[in-house]
Design a protein around this motif. Structure first.
Motif, PDB file in Angstrom:
ATOM      1  N   GLU A  18      -5.638   1.288  10.847  1.00  0.00           N
ATOM      2  CA  GLU A  18      -4.554   2.109  11.398  1.00  0.00           C
ATOM      3  C   GLU A  18      -3.552   2.509  10.320  1.00  0.00           C
ATOM      4  OE1 GLU A  18      -1.015   1.835  14.795  1.00  0.00           O
ATOM      5  OE2 GLU A  18      -2.562   0.275  14.678  1.00  0.00           O
ATOM      6  N   LEU A  19      -3.152   1.538   9.490  1.00  0.00           N
ATOM      7  CA  LEU A  19      -2.157   1.819   8.455  1.00  0.00           C
ATOM      8  C   LEU A  19      -2.706   2.733   7.358  1.00  0.00           C
ATOM      9  CD1 LEU A  19      -0.590  -1.744   8.116  1.00  0.00           C
ATOM     10  CD2 LEU A  19       0.534   0.303   9.025  1.00  0.00           C
ATOM     11  N   ALA A  20      -4.003   2.612   7.097  1.00  0.00           N
ATOM     12  CA  ALA A  20      -4.607   3.439   6.040  1.00  0.00           C
ATOM     13  C   ALA A  20      -5.081   4.786   6.565  1.00  0.00           C
ATOM     14  CB  ALA A  20      -5.779   2.695   5.407  1.00  0.00           C
ATOM     15  N   GLY A  21      -5.064   4.952   7.905  1.00  0.00           N
ATOM     16  CA  GLY A  21      -5.475   6.225   8.495  1.00  0.00           C
ATOM     17  C   GLY A  21      -6.968   6.472   8.406  1.00  0.00           C
ATOM     18  N   VAL A  22      -7.761   5.388   8.555  1.00  0.00           N
ATOM     19  CA  VAL A  22      -9.212   5.525   8.483  1.00  0.00           C
ATOM     20  C   VAL A  22      -9.835   4.705   9.613  1.00  0.00           C
ATOM     21  CG1 VAL A  22      -9.216   5.859   5.973  1.00  0.00           C
ATOM     22  CG2 VAL A  22      -9.421   3.540   6.908  1.00  0.00           C
ATOM     23  N   SER A  23     -11.164   4.746   9.701  1.00  0.00           N
ATOM     24  CA  SER A  23     -11.874   3.974  10.722  1.00  0.00           C
ATOM     25  C   SER A  23     -12.143   2.548  10.229  1.00  0.00           C
ATOM     26  CB  SER A  23     -13.206   4.647  11.053  1.00  0.00           C
ATOM     27  OG  SER A  23     -14.065   4.592   9.914  1.00  0.00           O
ATOM     28  N   GLU A  43      -9.043   2.744  -2.867  1.00  0.00           N
ATOM     29  CA  GLU A  43      -7.847   2.159  -3.474  1.00  0.00           C
ATOM     30  C   GLU A  43      -6.717   2.065  -2.445  1.00  0.00           C
ATOM     31  OE1 GLU A  43      -5.264   0.442  -6.122  1.00  0.00           O
ATOM     32  OE2 GLU A  43      -7.431   0.717  -6.249  1.00  0.00           O
ATOM     33  N   ARG A  44      -6.578   3.095  -1.609  1.00  0.00           N
ATOM     34  CA  ARG A  44      -5.538   3.060  -0.572  1.00  0.00           C
ATOM     35  C   ARG A  44      -5.783   1.911   0.411  1.00  0.00           C
ATOM     36  NH1 ARG A  44      -6.159   7.884   1.485  1.00  0.00           N
ATOM     37  NH2 ARG A  44      -6.939   7.475   3.580  1.00  0.00           N
ATOM     38  N   ILE A  45      -7.027   1.738   0.806  1.00  0.00           N
ATOM     39  CA  ILE A  45      -7.361   0.669   1.750  1.00  0.00           C
ATOM     40  C   ILE A  45      -7.110  -0.700   1.131  1.00  0.00           C
ATOM     41  CG2 ILE A  45      -9.293  -0.434   2.952  1.00  0.00           C
ATOM     42  CD1 ILE A  45     -10.431   2.450   3.327  1.00  0.00           C
ATOM     43  N   VAL A  46      -7.523  -0.874  -0.118  1.00  0.00           N
ATOM     44  CA  VAL A  46      -7.312  -2.161  -0.804  1.00  0.00           C
ATOM     45  C   VAL A  46      -5.825  -2.483  -0.902  1.00  0.00           C
ATOM     46  CG1 VAL A  46      -7.519  -3.361  -3.022  1.00  0.00           C
ATOM     47  CG2 VAL A  46      -9.480  -2.125  -2.088  1.00  0.00           C
ATOM     48  N   GLN A  51      -1.027  -5.503   0.977  1.00  0.00           N
ATOM     49  CA  GLN A  51       0.354  -5.471   1.459  1.00  0.00           C
ATOM     50  C   GLN A  51       0.543  -6.272   2.744  1.00  0.00           C
ATOM     51  OE1 GLN A  51       1.215  -1.298   1.735  1.00  0.00           O
ATOM     52  NE2 GLN A  51       1.230  -1.009  -0.489  1.00  0.00           N
ATOM     53  N   ILE A  52      -0.422  -6.229   3.650  1.00  0.00           N
ATOM     54  CA  ILE A  52      -0.250  -6.950   4.917  1.00  0.00           C
ATOM     55  C   ILE A  52      -0.908  -8.327   4.898  1.00  0.00           C
ATOM     56  CG2 ILE A  52      -0.118  -4.764   6.156  1.00  0.00           C
ATOM     57  CD1 ILE A  52      -2.881  -5.380   7.347  1.00  0.00           C
ATOM     58  N   GLY A  53      -1.550  -8.649   3.763  1.00  0.00           N
ATOM     59  CA  GLY A  53      -2.149  -9.975   3.637  1.00  0.00           C
ATOM     60  C   GLY A  53      -3.474 -10.131   4.331  1.00  0.00           C
TER      61      GLY A  53
END
Length: 333
Positions: A18-23, A43-46, A51-53
């Motif tokens: 949800e936070l990364a805007g992907v499935s 890289e965005r997902i990683v 960030q959220i642990g």
């Protein structure tokens, strides 16, 4: 804790998606290092996961898929005296491996060649070999197990294991060119060419010398240690070898050689210039500071990690040769 082994407040893959805007499937693929996900999206997902642990629940995944998701990292040199386990290059490679394996949900099992061959790492899905051994001895033993395997070093004839390594021959050429440019004409090589990486460094070194007026005085085999370097250069001096430059297969060898020369009253670099290999901390910490060919151990570890994941998951693996960089310091100026 619920039946899946997760605490109620533990971040989930759904939150990462949800936070990364992907499935969710894209998150799963990205954290496995899959090439099906564009690098910028991965890289965005990683970063969101960090960030959220969020951590991949390896135990739950293993139960579901009946896979161990474990990679054995085999260190050939651990029980030998020729290269210390505290070698900084080796440690930085292990760190790079963790950087690649952990986000993809793989555990790392650190072991020795002897223990691995004896069956004490059963269940590993893949193997990363750090240290091919003399003439590829360790690699040939592991190849026979028919597991996905990647090695750090140099390709070896007759052994069908993918290899990632530094540009060893190019490093040898740079060392020779640097010493010759400094006016050195009689050169000594220190290192055991039974090791494929050292053999490649020596081959590159010889290549440049063959096209110049400089000559290779002697090749002195020795372990990857300061003591080995000191003993090798002492043998050369006692045998009457006349040389004004030294190329050592590692910085530990170079440091030992330098200390032995200074102990005999031979000025470094005034009388003898020295070039090492690795750019380990000992190179900049030594007095005089040692010129060296820098290898990026962390980048090597990440490349090895990505390659073994690709093999395990049957995707294309990149087998890059990593560049080396000449770092000029006091020992050759």
């Amino acid at each position: 804790m619920n039946r899946a082994g997760m605490r109620p407040d533990q971040p989930t893959m759904e939150q990462v998606a949800e936070l990364a805007g992907v499935s969710k499937i894209t998150v799963s693929r990205a954290l496995r290092g899959s090439d099906l996900v564009r690098p910028e999206v991965r890289e965005r997902i990683v970063q969101v996961a960090k960030q959220i642990g969020y951590r991949v629940n390896v135990a739950a995944r293993s139960l579901r898929t009946r896979r161990s998701r474990t990679v054995a990292v085999v260190i050939e040199q651990l029980n030998r005296g020729d290269r210390p386990i505290a070698d900084p290059l080796l440690l930085s490679m292990i760190g790079g491996l963790l950087e690649a394996l952990s986000p993809a949900g793989y555990a790392m099992l650190l072991t020795t060649n002897e223990q691995f061959i004896a069956g004490n790492a059963l269940g590993a899905e893949g193997v990363v070999v750090l240290g091919e051994g003399e003439s590829g001895r360790s690699l040939s033993q592991i190849e026979a197990l028919a597991l996905p395997t990647i090695a750090w070093g140099e390709p070896i004839a007759g052994i069908n294991v993918p290899v990632i390594g530094s540009a060893n021959a190019a490093g040898g050429r740079q060392a020779a060119q640097h010493l010759i440019a400094g006016g050195r004409t009689s050169l000594l090589f220190l290192g055991d060419a039974e090791h494929p990486e050292v053999a490649a460094r020596l081959a590159g070194f010889r290549e440049v010398l063959a096209a110049s007026t400089a000559r290779l005085v002697e090749v002195m085999a020795c372990p990857f240690t300061s003591e080995g370097g000191a003993e090798a250069v002492t043998r050369a001096l006692d045998a009457g070898a006349d040389f004004d430059g030294v190329f050592a297969a590692s910085d530990f060898i170079a440091a030992g050689a330098c200390d032995a020369l200074l102990a005999r009253g031979i000025d470094v670099p005034g009388k003898v210039a020295i070039v090492g290999f690795d750019d380990a901390p000992i190179a900049s910490g030594h007095r005089p500071q040692l010129t060296s060919l820098r290898q990026d151990g962390a980048a090597a570890g990440r490349a090895l990690g990505s390659a073994i994941i690709a093999q395990i998951e049957h995707t294309a693996a990149r087998l890059d040769q990593l560049p080396v960089e000449l770092i000029v310091r006091e020992s050759s100026c």
